[in-house]
Design an enzyme around this catalytic site. Structure first.
Site, PDB file in Angstrom:
ATOM      1  N   GLY A 234      -7.602  -0.339  11.899  1.00  0.00           N
ATOM      2  CA  GLY A 234      -6.722   0.609  11.217  1.00  0.00           C
ATOM      3  C   GLY A 234      -7.166   2.054  11.264  1.00  0.00           C
ATOM      4  O   GLY A 234      -6.332   2.966  11.405  1.00  0.00           O
TER       5      GLY A 234
ATOM      6  N   THR B 162      -3.193  -9.603  10.633  1.00  0.00           N
ATOM      7  CA  THR B 162      -2.083  -8.856  10.055  1.00  0.00           C
ATOM      8  C   THR B 162      -0.758  -9.340  10.641  1.00  0.00           C
ATOM      9  O   THR B 162      -0.724  -9.836  11.764  1.00  0.00           O
ATOM     10  CB  THR B 162      -2.341  -7.384  10.416  1.00  0.00           C
ATOM     11  OG1 THR B 162      -3.509  -6.985   9.718  1.00  0.00           O
ATOM     12  CG2 THR B 162      -1.190  -6.472  10.120  1.00  0.00           C
TER      13      THR B 162
ATOM     14  N   ARG C 261     -10.275   0.785   0.109  1.00  0.00           N
ATOM     15  CA  ARG C 261      -9.908   1.139   1.489  1.00  0.00           C
ATOM     16  C   ARG C 261      -8.442   0.751   1.753  1.00  0.00           C
ATOM     17  O   ARG C 261      -7.988  -0.313   1.382  1.00  0.00           O
ATOM     18  CB  ARG C 261     -10.817   0.384   2.457  1.00  0.00           C
ATOM     19  CG  ARG C 261     -10.599   0.722   3.947  1.00  0.00           C
ATOM     20  CD  ARG C 261      -9.777  -0.330   4.645  1.00  0.00           C
ATOM     21  NE  ARG C 261      -9.598  -0.062   6.069  1.00  0.00           N
ATOM     22  CZ  ARG C 261      -8.782  -0.766   6.847  1.00  0.00           C
ATOM     23  NH1 ARG C 261      -8.104  -1.777   6.355  1.00  0.00           N
ATOM     24  NH2 ARG C 261      -8.652  -0.459   8.119  1.00  0.00           N
ATOM     25  N   VAL C 262      -7.726   1.670   2.378  1.00  0.00           N
ATOM     26  CA  VAL C 262      -6.351   1.410   2.796  1.00  0.00           C
ATOM     27  C   VAL C 262      -6.310   1.599   4.309  1.00  0.00           C
ATOM     28  O   VAL C 262      -6.910   2.545   4.830  1.00  0.00           O
ATOM     29  CB  VAL C 262      -5.365   2.375   2.101  1.00  0.00           C
ATOM     30  CG1 VAL C 262      -3.972   2.266   2.699  1.00  0.00           C
ATOM     31  CG2 VAL C 262      -5.322   2.100   0.598  1.00  0.00           C
ATOM     32  N   GLY C 263      -5.631   0.691   5.009  1.00  0.00           N
ATOM     33  CA  GLY C 263      -5.559   0.775   6.468  1.00  0.00           C
ATOM     34  C   GLY C 263      -4.318   1.505   6.947  1.00  0.00           C
ATOM     35  O   GLY C 263      -3.651   2.224   6.190  1.00  0.00           O
ATOM     36  N   ASP C 264      -3.997   1.301   8.207  1.00  0.00           N
ATOM     37  CA  ASP C 264      -2.863   1.996   8.825  1.00  0.00           C
ATOM     38  C   ASP C 264      -1.512   1.361   8.487  1.00  0.00           C
ATOM     39  O   ASP C 264      -0.484   2.048   8.512  1.00  0.00           O
ATOM     40  CB  ASP C 264      -3.016   1.982  10.348  1.00  0.00           C
ATOM     41  CG  ASP C 264      -3.067   0.548  10.893  1.00  0.00           C
ATOM     42  OD1 ASP C 264      -3.828  -0.268  10.327  1.00  0.00           O
ATOM     43  OD2 ASP C 264      -2.347   0.241  11.854  1.00  0.00           O
TER      44      ASP C 264
ATOM     45  N   THR D  52      -1.081  -3.406  14.908  1.00  0.00           N
ATOM     46  CA  THR D  52      -2.177  -4.195  14.353  1.00  0.00           C
ATOM     47  C   THR D  52      -3.449  -3.860  15.113  1.00  0.00           C
ATOM     48  O   THR D  52      -3.407  -3.607  16.312  1.00  0.00           O
ATOM     49  CB  THR D  52      -1.895  -5.707  14.452  1.00  0.00           C
ATOM     50  OG1 THR D  52      -3.110  -6.412  14.146  1.00  0.00           O
ATOM     51  CG2 THR D  52      -1.420  -6.124  15.840  1.00  0.00           C
ATOM     52  N   GLY D  53      -4.558  -3.858  14.407  1.00  0.00           N
ATOM     53  CA  GLY D  53      -5.822  -3.533  15.061  1.00  0.00           C
ATOM     54  C   GLY D  53      -6.713  -2.777  14.105  1.00  0.00           C
ATOM     55  O   GLY D  53      -6.514  -2.840  12.884  1.00  0.00           O
TER      56      GLY D  53
HETATM   57  N1  ASP Z   1      -4.557  -2.726  10.930  1.00  0.00           N
HETATM   58  C1  ASP Z   1      -5.048  -3.521   9.835  1.00  0.00           C
HETATM   59  C2  ASP Z   1      -5.929  -2.665   8.957  1.00  0.00           C
HETATM   60  O1  ASP Z   1      -6.718  -1.920   9.479  1.00  0.00           O
HETATM   61  C3  ASP Z   1      -5.834  -4.701  10.260  1.00  0.00           C
HETATM   62  C4  ASP Z   1      -5.219  -5.544  11.335  1.00  0.00           C
HETATM   63  O2  ASP Z   1      -4.249  -5.177  11.951  1.00  0.00           O
HETATM   64  O3  ASP Z   1      -5.745  -6.634  11.557  1.00  0.00           O
HETATM   65  O4  ASP Z   1      -5.867  -2.784   7.752  1.00  0.00           O
END
Ligand code: ASP
Length: 315
Positions: A227, A173, A201-204, A224-225
């Protein structure tokens, strides 16, 4: 006049050095450097923090190495589903898009949602139609799919798991945070989510207060991480709340917010900027692709946690 500040990230993850070849490392570092320079150009010509984060992130979206725009990871159906958000600290304005498959630069549409609509988040095909109406660049879904992401999906499906993209291949990300000479803060985050994620699916990243946040009086944050853990922690807002309600500084606020993610068994990182001082780049993974402009005005790029010892004196 406030001293401008700028940082970018290209995802946090548990990357082993040996899994990242020299060519990939060069591509990643060159992309981060281009993004930093684009943002810096804006800030140095007295542009806004908002323009700086938008242009930095759109450059990272255009680099297929990263998990945003072209080169986004693939969901369980082999499709790209992108999310992005931008936030302006002046009045806690924000705009976002989620579940889009045809926008070349989702972050630019997020900006238009913020500026041109009374809303914060538009999703799916309707968001794509909105982008088209704004004269933005769209492409057929196939344009976004790269061979590397196809292989990655295949491997994830063989193991039958949803993988955080960068655990596997160390590409993630993207995001940026900036402070301009008027003291305004801004943040932007853009992602293709997680490899083999369920359709829908939707992330953070596009959720204001989870993956993205800006308030001129406290901080701008791009996370990032994993989500789900960042959503369940209200991550970016947690950083903000700690600054507002306790006497913690930005480093402490980021570390405490990451500790709450760790309590949920997950990890990741963030970049953040406060009304004064250098940017903070914090993570509890083995690596975070990252860059910032140091106090001498020079661009610094790092990938692994071991590189961190050098960070302190470079800031
Ligand atoms: N945070 C992002 C998500 O969960 C993924 C990422 O940061 O790599 O969609």
């Amino acid at each position: 006049v406030t001293a401008p500040a700028l940082a970018v990230h290209g995802g946090a993850g548990n990357v082993r050095r040996e899994r990242l070849d020299a060519e990939q490392e060069r591509t990643a570092c060159a992309g981060l450097l281009r993004a930093l320079h684009a943002g810096l150009d804006v800030l140095e010509s007295d542009g806004s923090a908002l323009d700086a984060v938008e242009s930095a992130v759109s450059i990272l979206e255009d680099e297929p190495f990263f998990n945003a725009g072209r080169g986004s990871v693939l969901n369980a159906e082999g499709r790209v589903s992108m999310d992005a958000a931008i936030a302006a600290g002046d009045e806690r304005r924000a705009g976002a898009v989620a579940g889009v498959g045809r926008l070349c630069n989702p972050i630019r549409t997020a900006r238009r949602v913020m500026e041109d609509t009374p809303h914060v988040l538009l999703i799916g095909e309707a968001a794509e139609r909105f982008a088209l109406g704004c004269g933005q660049r769209l492409a057929e879904p196939g344009h976004f799919v790269t061979a590397a992401r196809r292989d990655q999906l295949e491997r994830a499906q063989q193991r039958d798991r949803v993988s955080l993209d960068h655990d596997e291949s160390s590409r993630g990300t993207v995001g940026a945070v900036a402070r301009d000479s008027s003291g305004h803060l801004a943040a932007a985050t853009s992602t293709g989510g997680m490899t083999n994620q369920l359709p829908g699916r939707v992330g953070d990243s596009p959720l204001v207060g989870a993956g993205t946040w800006a308030d001129d009086s406290t901080c701008a944050v791009s996370a990032t991480g994993h989500g789900e853990a960042f959503m369940r922690s209200g991550f970016a807002h947690e950083v903000d709340a700690r600054l507002r309600l306790t006497d913690t500084n930005l480093v402490g606020a980021c570390e405490r917010a990451l500790a709450r993610v760790a309590e949920l068994g997950s990890d990741g990182g963030c970049i953040a900027i406060a009304p004064a001082g250098p940017p903070v780049l914090a993570f509890n993974t083995s690596a975070m692709f990252r860059g910032w402009i140091d106090s001498r005005g020079e661009a610094q790029i790092r990938i692994f946690a071991d590189d961190a010892a050098r960070d302190a004196d470079q800031r």
